[in-house]
Motif scaffolding. Structure first.
Motif, PDB file in Angstrom:
ATOM      1  N   ASN A  38       0.527  -1.225  -0.109  1.00 24.33           N
ATOM      2  CA  ASN A  38      -0.056  -0.047   0.090  1.00 24.33           C
ATOM      3  C   ASN A  38       0.879   1.345  -0.061  1.00 24.33           C
ATOM      4  O   ASN A  38       0.389   2.274  -0.545  1.00 24.33           O
ATOM      5  CB  ASN A  38      -0.831  -0.089   1.267  1.00 24.33           C
ATOM      6  CG  ASN A  38      -1.995  -0.819   1.139  1.00 24.33           C
ATOM      7  OD1 ASN A  38      -2.138  -1.487   0.093  1.00 24.33           O
ATOM      8  ND2 ASN A  38      -2.693  -1.057   1.986  1.00 24.33           N
ATOM      9  N   TRP A  42      -7.210  11.476  -2.655  1.00 28.12           N
ATOM     10  CA  TRP A  42      -7.867  11.084  -1.784  1.00 28.12           C
ATOM     11  C   TRP A  42      -7.641   9.547  -1.683  1.00 28.12           C
ATOM     12  O   TRP A  42      -7.879   8.854  -0.585  1.00 28.12           O
ATOM     13  CB  TRP A  42      -9.217  11.521  -1.836  1.00 28.12           C
ATOM     14  CG  TRP A  42      -9.425  12.811  -1.820  1.00 28.12           C
ATOM     15  CD1 TRP A  42      -8.826  13.650  -0.970  1.00 28.12           C
ATOM     16  CD2 TRP A  42     -10.343  13.465  -2.350  1.00 28.12           C
ATOM     17  NE1 TRP A  42      -9.263  15.009  -0.982  1.00 28.12           N
ATOM     18  CE2 TRP A  42     -10.150  15.165  -1.819  1.00 28.12           C
ATOM     19  CE3 TRP A  42     -11.451  13.578  -3.365  1.00 28.12           C
ATOM     20  CZ2 TRP A  42     -11.045  16.077  -2.338  1.00 28.12           C
ATOM     21  CZ3 TRP A  42     -12.245  14.646  -3.551  1.00 28.12           C
ATOM     22  CH2 TRP A  42     -12.076  15.946  -3.322  1.00 28.12           C
ATOM     23  N   GLU A  43      -7.667   8.842  -2.573  1.00 27.41           N
ATOM     24  CA  GLU A  43      -7.506   7.267  -2.715  1.00 27.41           C
ATOM     25  C   GLU A  43      -5.893   6.876  -2.246  1.00 27.41           C
ATOM     26  O   GLU A  43      -5.908   5.972  -1.249  1.00 27.41           O
ATOM     27  CB  GLU A  43      -7.556   6.722  -4.320  1.00 27.41           C
ATOM     28  CG  GLU A  43      -7.003   5.189  -4.298  1.00 27.41           C
ATOM     29  CD  GLU A  43      -8.136   4.389  -3.376  1.00 27.41           C
ATOM     30  OE1 GLU A  43      -7.910   3.133  -3.139  1.00 27.41           O
ATOM     31  OE2 GLU A  43      -9.237   4.802  -3.009  1.00 27.41           O
ATOM     32  N   GLU A 100      -4.589   8.757   0.075  1.00 26.56           N
ATOM     33  CA  GLU A 100      -4.683   8.981   1.503  1.00 26.56           C
ATOM     34  C   GLU A 100      -5.401   7.684   2.202  1.00 26.56           C
ATOM     35  O   GLU A 100      -4.771   7.072   3.298  1.00 26.56           O
ATOM     36  CB  GLU A 100      -5.430  10.245   1.664  1.00 26.56           C
ATOM     37  CG  GLU A 100      -5.645  10.639   3.112  1.00 26.56           C
ATOM     38  CD  GLU A 100      -6.931  11.527   3.550  1.00 26.56           C
ATOM     39  OE1 GLU A 100      -6.879  12.146   4.738  1.00 26.56           O
ATOM     40  OE2 GLU A 100      -7.635  11.717   2.754  1.00 26.56           O
ATOM     41  N   ARG A 101      -6.115   7.129   1.714  1.00 26.88           N
ATOM     42  CA  ARG A 101      -7.068   6.036   2.322  1.00 26.88           C
ATOM     43  C   ARG A 101      -5.919   4.744   2.495  1.00 26.88           C
ATOM     44  O   ARG A 101      -5.700   4.136   3.417  1.00 26.88           O
ATOM     45  CB  ARG A 101      -8.084   5.546   1.542  1.00 26.88           C
ATOM     46  CG  ARG A 101      -8.939   4.396   2.014  1.00 26.88           C
ATOM     47  CD  ARG A 101     -10.163   4.154   1.186  1.00 26.88           C
ATOM     48  NE  ARG A 101      -9.479   3.078  -0.102  1.00 26.88           N
ATOM     49  CZ  ARG A 101      -8.972   2.074  -0.083  1.00 26.88           C
ATOM     50  NH1 ARG A 101      -8.820   1.293   1.183  1.00 26.88           N
ATOM     51  NH2 ARG A 101      -8.350   1.510  -1.236  1.00 26.88           N
ATOM     52  N   ASN A 133      -2.847   5.694   4.883  1.00 27.73           N
ATOM     53  CA  ASN A 133      -3.296   5.628   6.601  1.00 27.73           C
ATOM     54  C   ASN A 133      -3.541   3.993   6.821  1.00 27.73           C
ATOM     55  O   ASN A 133      -3.510   3.949   8.283  1.00 27.73           O
ATOM     56  CB  ASN A 133      -4.746   6.178   6.618  1.00 27.73           C
ATOM     57  CG  ASN A 133      -4.666   7.561   6.661  1.00 27.73           C
ATOM     58  OD1 ASN A 133      -3.585   8.324   6.829  1.00 27.73           O
ATOM     59  ND2 ASN A 133      -5.671   8.419   6.383  1.00 27.73           N
ATOM     60  N   THR A 134      -3.291   3.262   6.070  1.00 26.85           N
ATOM     61  CA  THR A 134      -3.172   1.802   6.320  1.00 26.85           C
ATOM     62  C   THR A 134      -1.629   1.362   6.577  1.00 26.85           C
ATOM     63  O   THR A 134      -1.217   0.101   7.165  1.00 26.85           O
ATOM     64  CB  THR A 134      -3.612   0.830   5.493  1.00 26.85           C
ATOM     65  OG1 THR A 134      -2.993   0.903   4.310  1.00 26.85           O
ATOM     66  CG2 THR A 134      -5.051   1.226   5.036  1.00 26.85           C
ATOM     67  N   ARG A 145       2.517   9.462   5.232  1.00 29.16           N
ATOM     68  CA  ARG A 145       1.022   9.764   5.778  1.00 29.16           C
ATOM     69  C   ARG A 145       0.947  11.447   6.103  1.00 29.16           C
ATOM     70  O   ARG A 145      -0.206  11.988   5.717  1.00 29.16           O
ATOM     71  CB  ARG A 145       0.953   9.132   7.280  1.00 29.16           C
ATOM     72  CG  ARG A 145       0.766   7.605   6.915  1.00 29.16           C
ATOM     73  CD  ARG A 145       0.324   6.967   8.309  1.00 29.16           C
ATOM     74  NE  ARG A 145      -1.106   7.434   8.876  1.00 29.16           N
ATOM     75  CZ  ARG A 145      -1.756   6.859   9.781  1.00 29.16           C
ATOM     76  NH1 ARG A 145      -1.174   5.688  10.410  1.00 29.16           N
ATOM     77  NH2 ARG A 145      -2.751   7.332  10.531  1.00 29.16           N
TER      78      ARG A 145
END
Length: 689
Positions: A110, A138-139, A141-142, A145-146, A153
């Motif tokens: 990721n 935005w994708e 960012e998702r 954050n994992t 981040r």
């Protein structure tokens, strides 16, 4: 004077570079002794300010990195994409981003996938594909954050907030930025804190909350001292420049940008230095120090040319043109301005081109070249109409897509209900075959279900009718002022009969229709000085004044931007000048209250009876409006706060309508057009606390 052109600053990733780190990096490279991850971290720091140095370093370790760990290979590809983009090799940058995205998916990593997506988002932003850019970020960012990658981040969180700001959603942007700041305070170091606080200061600048911006900047400067990084300090000084300029602190802005330039030159950040030179020329223009403005603009041209920065070069040439025109060097100023305009046209940046054309017209007007100013205003007006039409078509397409989506959803709901009804009927048949004595009950239940469905369908149709009526109302009204919009006027005129209102008034005088086109004087100055909120307040108050001055039977239209059009269906032929005088004086007497400041504005007006019939042949309404628009620009060119009206034509045996439309003022002076001139009696722009 109108604001000069300021270099467009990079939106994301404020760079950092330690002078000592550069030296250590060179030594480490020569010895090739440090682990690959450490060397990549050093190159990443170099890449932020001097990508031309970082690119060959990356290419030398490319083979080694590809054979290394997934993390090192992903970071190498991400930095290669950065370097290619910053040195202007956009296609290579995009291809590298796509490779990184495929690499991340293949290894189910990721972090690598998020790096590829966010870098591709930056490339889409540079190509003015904002929607695609925001979705990619935005994708990213998702996915980021994992992971536990603090660097990733923080940077992606900042970019996600900035994407919301670019869409005008400042509350969401501020929420995202503050969440990223809280995460950084807990997990990040001084470098990360500088990145987030610097972006927060720029966000407050966009929101015009300058005090909060300076507070965030002060904390960032304290954190930057701990990094011992000239590059970080240079970035913060450039942010301070932007805050100071927009809050009217020009001396502070000049001091901050001069300090930034010295730091950028110290570390060899040529692209940032070129941007700083443009900003310094802009600052001196605002201070009316045209000699220094020209000097820094010339330096900016040389710096931008050396690195093939077309946008910076265009901006510097426009600033140089401003300085030359202000000092009376008309020919040189026009050449420099036109060179900058040509670059904007080549890049296809039409909104920026429209702004520059308006500034060009203002500069020529101040220099006394009224003919050139009128030409510039015409070019700007033509481009404005083109952009307005594109925005209208886009809005209609969005409405259509929304309507189609709603219609499709309704069809799905109805189909589901229909399937339910069919299922009930099938069950009824089975029950009918097995238990005959339940037949009556089954039919009763089926009837009840059908009745309920019928009532729901009727309700849905009623709601659809109300929504259609609401959409129809929105399609003919301007959302800000509540006046009719341009589209409604165009539809009205297509069906309007020229002879509808012919006849005589109560006094026996002939009645005519009339067109009045008004433009708010110095409207850009209002926006630049008090902000766009003040500009909106002015437009709303002028709309209210027009309703008070004109009759209920008169059609008042927001023609576009700061322009208003009034169509008077019936007025005595001798009363046009009086209406123009009422409009000039009535609007001048209007007071607009905005945040403790009282504003007063004027308008310039072009008007004519309708229809216009040179040589006895009525003009189409579009050409009549165009002629009124030319009269308006004559009013602008001859001092503003006045009205020029076309009363009639003469001697058409020696001219033609086409020649009149080419240059109305020349036709007037040659005696082919009869003009009426009405002057206003109030100052052009006033403001009081």
């Amino acid at each position: 004077m109108p604001a000069a052109r300021t270099s467009r600053q990079p939106r994301r990733r404020t760079a950092t570079l330690l002078a000592s780190l550069l030296l250590a990096s060179s030594c480490a490279w020569a010895q090739a002794a440090a682990p690959l991850g450490e060397r990549l971290a050093e190159i990443r720091e170099i890449n932020r300010f001097t990508p031309e140095r970082a690119l060959p370093m990356l290419l030398r370790i490319e083979t080694e990195a590809r054979a290394g760990s997934v993390e090192d290979a992903g970071e190498m590809l991400a930095q290669l994409c950065v370097a290619y983009q910053k040195v202007g090799k956009q296609e290579l940058a995009l291809a590298t981003c796509d490779e990184l995205i495929a690499f991340g998916r293949a290894h189910q990593n990721n972090a690598a996938l998020a790096k590829g997506l966010v870098r591709k988002g930056y490339i889409k932003y540079d190509r003015n594909e904002l929607s695609a850019s925001h979705e990619l970020i935005w994708e990213a960012e998702r996915l980021a954050n994992t992971t536990d990658d603090v660097e990733l981040r923080v940077r992606v969180g900042v970019s996600a907030a900035e994407s919301f700001a670019e869409e005008g959603n400042f509350p969401r942007a501020l929420e995202k930025m503050q969440a990223t700041l809280a995460y950084t305070r807990q997990h990040g170091g001084p470098v990360h804190l500088v990145i987030v606080l610097n972006s927060l200061a720029r966000l407050y600048r966009q929101m015009r909350e300058y005090d909060k911006g300076f507070e965030a900047l002060a904390e960032a400067l304290v954190a930057a001292e701990k990094t011992d990084s000239p590059g970080r300090l240079a970035t913060l000084k450039s942010t301070e420049y932007g805050l100071a300029v927009e809050s009217g602190q020009l001396e502070r802005a000049l001091k901050a940008q001069t300090a930034a330039l010295a730091l950028e030159r110290q570390i060899g950040a040529h692209a940032l230095a070129a941007r700083s030179l443009v900003n310094l020329s802009d600052c001196y223009l605002r201070m009316r120090d045209y000699a220094h403005a020209a000097s820094y603009a010339n330096q900016a041209i040389a710096a931008a040319s050396a690195i093939n920065d077309e946008n910076g070069l265009a901006t510097a040439r426009v600033n140089l043109g401003q300085a030359y025109l202000a000092t009376g060097r008309l020919a040189e100023g026009k050449r420099s301005f036109e060179a900058g305009l040509a670059a904007y046209e080549k890049n296809g940046d039409k909104p920026e081109l429209q702004t520059v054309l308006a500034e060009y017209g203002s500069a020529l007007e101040r220099a006394g070249d009224y003919a050139g100013a009128v030409q510039a205003y015409h070019r700007e007006r033509s481009l404005s109409n083109e952009l307005f039409e594109k925005r209208r078509q886009k809005a209609m397409l969005e409405l259509r897509e929304k309507y189609d989506a709603d219609k499709k959803q309704r069809q799905i709901v109805l189909l589901e209900r229909e399937n339910q009804v069919k299922s009930v009927e099938i069950d009824n048949r089975r029950l009918q075959q097995r238990v005959w004595w339940l037949l009556v009950v089954v039919f009763a239940l089926a009837s009840l279900v059908v009745g309920l469905l019928y009532r729901k369908v009727r309700h849905a149709n009623a709601q659809l009718y109300l929504k259609n009526q609401e959409l129809k109302q929105q399609s003919v009204r301007d959302p800000l002022t509540g006046l009719y919009n341009r589209r409604h006027f165009q539809d009205f005129m297509r069906g309007h009969r020229v002879d509808e209102k012919r006849g005589a008034g109560t006094s026996g005088e002939a009645m005519v229709s009339a067109l009045f086109l008004m433009d708010v004087d110095h409207f850009k100055h209002i926006n630049d000085t008090w902000g766009h909120g003040a500009g909106d307040a002015v437009l709303i108050r002028i709309a209210e004044s027009l309703r008070e001055i004109l009759r209920e039977t008169d059609m008042i239209v927001r023609w576009g931007g700061e322009e208003f059009l009034a169509f008077l269906p019936a007025i005595p032929a001798s009363g046009l000048d009086e209406v123009a005088r009422r409009l000039l004086n009535g609007i001048s007497e209007t007071s607009i209250e905005f945040q403790g400041t009282t504003l007063s504005v004027n308008v310039s007006i072009g008007f004519a009876p309708y229809p216009l019939a040179p040589a006895g042949k009525p003009l189409p309404w579009e050409r009549a409006v165009n002629l009124v628009d030319m009269a308006l620009y004559m009013a602008k060119g001859h001092g503003r706060n006045r009205a020029y009206g076309v009363r009639g034509f003469a001697n058409f045996g020696r001219t033609s309508m086409e020649e009149v439309e080419q240059n109305l003022e020349q036709a007037w002076r040659a005696g082919f057009v009869d003009l009426s001139i009405v002057t206003g009696g109030y100052p052009e722009l006033r403001a009081s606390a």
